[in-house]
Design an enzyme around this catalytic site. Sequence first.
Site, short mmCIF file in Angstrom:
data_model
loop_
_atom_site.label_atom_id
_atom_site.label_comp_id
_atom_site.label_asym_id
_atom_site.label_seq_id
_atom_site.Cartn_x
_atom_site.Cartn_y
_atom_site.Cartn_z
N ARG A 228 -34.98 -0.89 8.17
CA ARG A 228 -34.47 0.48 8.00
C ARG A 228 -32.95 0.37 7.92
O ARG A 228 -32.34 -0.45 8.62
CB ARG A 228 -34.85 1.36 9.19
N GLU A 257 -30.49 7.60 2.15
CA GLU A 257 -31.30 7.33 0.95
C GLU A 257 -31.59 8.64 0.23
O GLU A 257 -31.90 9.63 0.91
CB GLU A 257 -32.62 6.65 1.35
N HIS A 276 -35.74 1.38 -1.84
CA HIS A 276 -36.80 1.44 -0.83
C HIS A 276 -38.15 1.19 -1.51
O HIS A 276 -39.09 1.99 -1.39
CB HIS A 276 -36.80 2.78 -0.10
P1 NAD Z 1 -44.65 -4.36 13.08
O1 NAD Z 1 -44.78 -3.34 14.14
O2 NAD Z 1 -45.85 -5.13 12.64
O3 NAD Z 1 -43.56 -5.46 13.53
C1 NAD Z 1 -42.31 -5.17 14.08
C2 NAD Z 1 -41.90 -6.35 14.95
O4 NAD Z 1 -40.54 -6.18 15.38
C3 NAD Z 1 -42.77 -6.47 16.21
O5 NAD Z 1 -43.20 -7.81 16.33
C4 NAD Z 1 -41.80 -6.11 17.34
O6 NAD Z 1 -42.09 -6.78 18.54
C5 NAD Z 1 -40.49 -6.59 16.74
N1 NAD Z 1 -39.31 -6.03 17.41
C6 NAD Z 1 -39.10 -4.77 17.84
N2 NAD Z 1 -37.87 -4.68 18.40
C7 NAD Z 1 -37.31 -5.90 18.30
C8 NAD Z 1 -36.06 -6.45 18.70
N3 NAD Z 1 -35.15 -5.70 19.33
N4 NAD Z 1 -35.81 -7.74 18.42
C9 NAD Z 1 -36.71 -8.52 17.80
N5 NAD Z 1 -37.94 -8.07 17.42
C10 NAD Z 1 -38.21 -6.78 17.67
O7 NAD Z 1 -43.98 -3.62 11.86
P2 NAD Z 1 -43.87 -4.15 10.36
O8 NAD Z 1 -45.02 -3.64 9.55
O9 NAD Z 1 -43.57 -5.61 10.37
O10 NAD Z 1 -42.60 -3.33 9.88
C11 NAD Z 1 -41.34 -3.49 10.54
C12 NAD Z 1 -40.42 -2.36 10.11
O11 NAD Z 1 -40.07 -2.58 8.75
C13 NAD Z 1 -41.08 -0.99 10.15
O12 NAD Z 1 -40.92 -0.37 11.41
C14 NAD Z 1 -40.39 -0.23 9.05
O13 NAD Z 1 -39.28 0.47 9.56
C15 NAD Z 1 -39.92 -1.32 8.10
N6 NAD Z 1 -40.70 -1.36 6.87
C16 NAD Z 1 -40.05 -1.19 5.70
C17 NAD Z 1 -40.75 -1.22 4.51
C18 NAD Z 1 -40.04 -1.07 3.20
O14 NAD Z 1 -40.59 -0.47 2.30
N7 NAD Z 1 -38.87 -1.62 3.05
C19 NAD Z 1 -42.16 -1.38 4.52
C20 NAD Z 1 -42.80 -1.57 5.74
C21 NAD Z 1 -42.06 -1.57 6.91
#
Ligand code: NAD
Length: 310
Positions: A228, A257, A276
């Site tokens: 994000r 965005e 995005h």
């Molecule tokens: P997920 O919940 O599977 O994984 C997130 C990971 O980050 C978890 O393992 C969590 O423990 C870890 N985490 C949280 N806080 C942390 C910190 N301070 N330090 C290190 N690790 C930490 O989620 P995901 O599906 O992998 O997606 C992650 C994020 O990516 C989403 O929350 C979303 O905001 C973003 N995303 C963006 C797109 C895009 O289109 N660009 C698509 C999907 C997800």
Amino acid sequence: MTIRLGIHPSVGRIFPPSLLQSMLSDAEATVDLTNERLDASESFNGLVTFGYDPSFLDAGLDWIHVVRAGYDEFPLDTLRDHEITLSNSTGIHGDAVSEAVVGYLLQFARGLHRYRLHEPDHEWNPPAWDDTFTLDGESVCVVGLGTLGRGIARRADALGMSVSGVRRTPTPVDHVETRYGPQELLDAVSDVRFVVVAVPLTDRTEEMVGAEALSAMRDDAYLVNVARGPVVDQSALVDALRSASIAGAALDVFEEEPLPPESPLWEMEHVVITPHAAAATEDYPNRIAALVRENSRRLAAGESLANRVV
Ligand code: NAD
């Protein structure tokens, strides 16, 4: 319990709401399209949505499903107070986003982003001998090892890269050689060619990659943000790029965005901007429909929901 499921018009920011409605014709629910604002008289007990509207709170909903992984704009405590369950779509973006990340890494390594710049002028523009490199033998640190991070680590490992990662718990993760805790971020990013950010936006991750982390990075290193926008301090990033204290960045997400036309990022040769779009795939509606179908079944059966956030 009979499920009356609404599909909010904001879903249209990713794919046509009516497409999801037809895909859910076999769900254990009646499925209708809703208006922007919900009204309790419509008696929906479930809602599939991209965005949030305060009218969701008093519409009699039991459950809201968000059609993306991030849910940072949803007021979790307020939803809890209103006894509304929130589920998200994490788990379905791993392939699409990881392949996009491989694309960013390859563009920078092989210089592909530069050749495109010269095509409008029909200009033959070979690279200098030291302009390009191979990913094989290079290093990447993946910050956040959830669905996205693990998919990125697996692909980077397959490309011959050495993979490190930042995660909150010290347990091993396949394809990740070295793990750091969030407090060790500066060490983690200090000696790698690529830093890929894949954490959710939370109070703890907001501006996690700020001036300090950027200046800890090597001057030949690239930052990739598919998480994000606010996870990276965007003005510190612009400074780091302007002063060439890092080599470039690939950005799919931004503090604001769409990225405003006046943003200096648009003009930078070593910045790849995608709107995005890293998660976009023609299979997205199918994957969402499978999640919603399963959670409708669970809600009807009184079971706990998959991907439950609140
Ligand atoms: P997920 O919940 O599977 O994984 C997130 C990971 O980050 C978890 O393992 C969590 O423990 C870890 N985490 C949280 N806080 C942390 C910190 N301070 N330090 C290190 N690790 C930490 O989620 P995901 O599906 O992998 O997606 C992650 C994020 O990516 C989403 O929350 C979303 O905001 C973003 N995303 C963006 C797109 C895009 O289109 N660009 C698509 C999907 C997800």
